[in-house]
Motif scaffolding. Structure first.
Motif, PDB file in Angstrom:
ATOM      1  N   ASP A 107     -11.414   6.306  -1.655  1.00 16.72           N
ATOM      2  CA  ASP A 107     -12.565   6.140  -0.775  1.00 16.72           C
ATOM      3  C   ASP A 107     -13.789   6.329  -1.652  1.00 16.72           C
ATOM      4  O   ASP A 107     -14.206   7.457  -1.909  1.00 16.72           O
ATOM      5  CB  ASP A 107     -12.507   7.172   0.354  1.00 16.72           C
ATOM      6  CG  ASP A 107     -13.768   7.211   1.195  1.00 16.72           C
ATOM      7  OD1 ASP A 107     -13.897   8.135   2.010  1.00 16.72           O
ATOM      8  OD2 ASP A 107     -14.633   6.336   1.027  1.00 16.72           O
ATOM      9  N   THR A 108     -14.344   5.223  -2.123  1.00 13.64           N
ATOM     10  CA  THR A 108     -15.445   5.338  -3.082  1.00 13.64           C
ATOM     11  C   THR A 108     -16.692   5.944  -2.439  1.00 13.64           C
ATOM     12  O   THR A 108     -17.426   6.692  -3.093  1.00 13.64           O
ATOM     13  CB  THR A 108     -15.780   3.967  -3.674  1.00 13.64           C
ATOM     14  OG1 THR A 108     -16.036   3.040  -2.622  1.00 13.64           O
ATOM     15  CG2 THR A 108     -14.623   3.443  -4.527  1.00 13.64           C
ATOM     16  N   SER A 109     -16.918   5.668  -1.163  1.00 11.90           N
ATOM     17  CA  SER A 109     -18.114   6.223  -0.517  1.00 11.90           C
ATOM     18  C   SER A 109     -18.026   7.739  -0.379  1.00 11.90           C
ATOM     19  O   SER A 109     -19.032   8.442  -0.457  1.00 11.90           O
ATOM     20  CB  SER A 109     -18.331   5.574   0.850  1.00 11.90           C
ATOM     21  OG  SER A 109     -17.247   5.853   1.702  1.00 11.90           O
ATOM     22  N   GLY A 110     -16.787   8.239  -0.188  1.00 11.19           N
ATOM     23  CA  GLY A 110     -16.594   9.676  -0.070  1.00 11.19           C
ATOM     24  C   GLY A 110     -16.256  10.349  -1.382  1.00 11.19           C
ATOM     25  O   GLY A 110     -16.096  11.568  -1.425  1.00 11.19           O
ATOM     26  N   ASN A 111     -16.129   9.530  -2.451  1.00 11.97           N
ATOM     27  CA  ASN A 111     -15.740  10.042  -3.775  1.00 11.97           C
ATOM     28  C   ASN A 111     -14.445  10.856  -3.677  1.00 11.97           C
ATOM     29  O   ASN A 111     -14.342  11.986  -4.186  1.00 11.97           O
ATOM     30  CB  ASN A 111     -16.856  10.885  -4.397  1.00 11.97           C
ATOM     31  CG  ASN A 111     -16.888  10.776  -5.898  1.00 11.97           C
ATOM     32  OD1 ASN A 111     -16.531   9.746  -6.479  1.00 11.97           O
ATOM     33  ND2 ASN A 111     -17.323  11.845  -6.552  1.00 11.97           N
ATOM     34  N   SER A 114     -17.707  10.581 -10.803  1.00  9.36           N
ATOM     35  CA  SER A 114     -17.560   9.473  -9.869  1.00  9.36           C
ATOM     36  C   SER A 114     -16.176   8.861  -9.990  1.00  9.36           C
ATOM     37  O   SER A 114     -15.682   8.603 -11.094  1.00  9.36           O
ATOM     38  CB  SER A 114     -18.598   8.389 -10.158  1.00  9.36           C
ATOM     39  OG  SER A 114     -18.323   7.230  -9.405  1.00  9.36           O
TER      40      SER A 114
END
Length: 122
Positions: A74-78, A28
């Motif tokens: 982009d944390t949602s897209g890792n 992550s």
């Protein structure tokens, strides 16, 4: 197992902007204390650390590139991305993304992508 995969254009014209993305799997981008790095190797030269983004979004840049580099996540897209503004042929290189489990200078880079060749040419 951790995998990093670079993606982006293979050819960019001088004075244009370059954008590359690194997609992370098996880990992550928000994992505490980790840094996510961009490194490049120009033809006939050694590896150059370009910069990194930390798990909390803080960014760190090589001073020699600071005027035209930006790294974002982009944390949602890792994923995390590299932007270079107004490239020149000297930016022709293989670009790598890599992980470090802390400060890169102290912890080193333990997982690398395979690299992507970017050529800057008219």
């Amino acid at each position: 197992q951790v995998y990093l995969q670079e993606s982006g254009p293979g050819l960019v014209k001088p004075s244009q902007a370059l954008s590359l993305t690194c997609t992370i799997s098996g880990d992550s981008i928000s994992r505490r204390y980790y840094y996510w790095n961009w490194i490049r190797q120009s033809p006939g030269k050694g590896l150059e650390w370009m910069g990194a983004i930390r798990y909390d979004g803080s960014t760190y840049y090589n001073p020699s590139l600071k005027t035209y580099i930006s790294i974002s996540s982009d944390t949602s897209g890792n994923q995390f991305s590299l932007q270079l503004s107004s490239v020149t042929p000297e930016d022709t290189a293989v670009y790598y993304c890599a992980r470090s489990q802390g400060t890169p200078a102290d912890y080193g880079l333990d997982y690398w992508g395979k690299g992507t060749l970017v050529t800057v040419s008219p």
